[in-house]
Design a protein around this motif. Structure first.
Motif, PDB file in Angstrom:
ATOM      1  N   LEU A   1      -4.425   8.142   3.940  1.00  0.00           N
ATOM      2  CA  LEU A   1      -5.294   6.799   3.243  1.00  0.00           C
ATOM      3  C   LEU A   1      -3.905   6.021   2.413  1.00  0.00           C
TER       4      LEU A   1
ATOM      5  N   TYR B   1       0.864  -0.860   0.462  1.00  0.00           N
ATOM      6  CA  TYR B   1      -0.224  -0.050   0.280  1.00  0.00           C
ATOM      7  C   TYR B   1       1.103   1.657   0.090  1.00  0.00           C
TER       8      TYR B   1
ATOM      9  N   MET C   1      -7.965  -6.246   0.513  1.00  0.00           N
ATOM     10  CA  MET C   1      -8.471  -4.754   0.992  1.00  0.00           C
ATOM     11  C   MET C   1      -7.620  -3.731   0.042  1.00  0.00           C
ATOM     12  N   GLN C   2      -8.622  -2.592  -0.351  1.00  0.00           N
ATOM     13  CA  GLN C   2      -8.253  -1.824  -1.397  1.00  0.00           C
ATOM     14  C   GLN C   2      -7.141  -0.668  -0.669  1.00  0.00           C
ATOM     15  N   HIS C   3      -7.217  -0.115   0.327  1.00  0.00           N
ATOM     16  CA  HIS C   3      -6.578   0.833   1.794  1.00  0.00           C
ATOM     17  C   HIS C   3      -6.376   0.122   2.814  1.00  0.00           C
TER      18      HIS C   3
ATOM     19  N   LYS D   1      -3.548   3.573  -0.788  1.00  0.00           N
ATOM     20  CA  LYS D   1      -3.682   2.405  -2.074  1.00  0.00           C
ATOM     21  C   LYS D   1      -3.227   1.479  -1.921  1.00  0.00           C
ATOM     22  N   ARG D   2      -3.504  -0.137  -2.191  1.00  0.00           N
ATOM     23  CA  ARG D   2      -2.840  -1.034  -2.378  1.00  0.00           C
ATOM     24  C   ARG D   2      -2.544  -1.209  -3.355  1.00  0.00           C
TER      25      ARG D   2
ATOM     26  N   LEU E   1      -9.228  -1.564   4.545  1.00  0.00           N
ATOM     27  CA  LEU E   1     -10.540  -0.471   4.475  1.00  0.00           C
ATOM     28  C   LEU E   1     -10.969  -0.693   3.305  1.00  0.00           C
ATOM     29  N   ASN E   2     -11.579  -1.057   2.203  1.00  0.00           N
ATOM     30  CA  ASN E   2     -12.669  -1.158   1.360  1.00  0.00           C
ATOM     31  C   ASN E   2     -12.115  -2.234   0.334  1.00  0.00           C
ATOM     32  N   PRO E   3     -12.544  -3.998   1.185  1.00  0.00           N
ATOM     33  CA  PRO E   3     -12.537  -5.047   0.392  1.00  0.00           C
ATOM     34  C   PRO E   3     -12.870  -4.692  -1.010  1.00  0.00           C
ATOM     35  N   GLY E   4     -12.133  -5.361  -2.128  1.00  0.00           N
ATOM     36  CA  GLY E   4     -12.536  -5.845  -3.498  1.00  0.00           C
ATOM     37  C   GLY E   4     -12.985  -6.634  -4.057  1.00  0.00           C
TER      38      GLY E   4
END
Length: 144
Positions: free
Chosen positions: A139, A64, A130-132, A141-142, A122-125
């Motif tokens: 924050l 990330y 997780m994407q974040h 980003k993956r 946060l924000n599973p794809g």
């Protein structure tokens, strides 16, 4: 920092090697006047909630990034750990070396502690990864 219940928002920008304490010192009186909790008010309670429960590492493993930092989540002992690497040299004495592994102990719902701070995924794809990663008031980003 935002506390919608108390209609309180604070944004402080700093360009200091250790800006967190400066931000806390500046904003504490604002929160107090508004009757709002300071961002770190619950940290001690959260730390006590950490467990050694095994977690499925697959949703979290990977890299990330933000402009300034790269985080790598790796398998570690019977769980996961975080390694942090600065991408830029901002201050004298900084290094671009990756940190030793910081074991991530689960608290709840993607929230983990390193013993020195907290990380939230946060924000599973669609694949469940997780994407974040939220850490250090930012924050990330993956990317891998």
């Amino acid at each position: 920092y935002a506390d919608p219940a108390n209609k309180t928002v604070a944004a402080v920008l700093t360009n200091a090697a250790h800006g967190g304490p400066v931000v806390d010192e500046i904003t504490a009186p604002l929160y107090e006047a508004a009757g709002a909790k300071t961002p770190g008010a619950d940290y001690a309670d959260l730390e006590k909630q950490a467990t050694d429960t095994r977690v499925n590492p697959q949703p979290y493993l990977g890299e990330y990034e933000s402009v300034a930092l790269a985080f790598r989540v790796i398998p570690y002992e019977e769980g996961i750990a975080l390694r942090v690497r600065p991408k830029l040299l901002f201050y004298d004495g900084d290094t671009l070396e990756e940190s030793p592994p910081l074991r991530l102990r689960p608290i709840r719902d993607g929230l983990f502690t390193t013993g020195r701070g907290f990380v939230t995924f946060l924000n599973p794809g669609a694949d469940g990864r997780m994407q974040h990663l939220a850490s250090r008031r930012r924050l990330h980003k993956r990317n891998g």
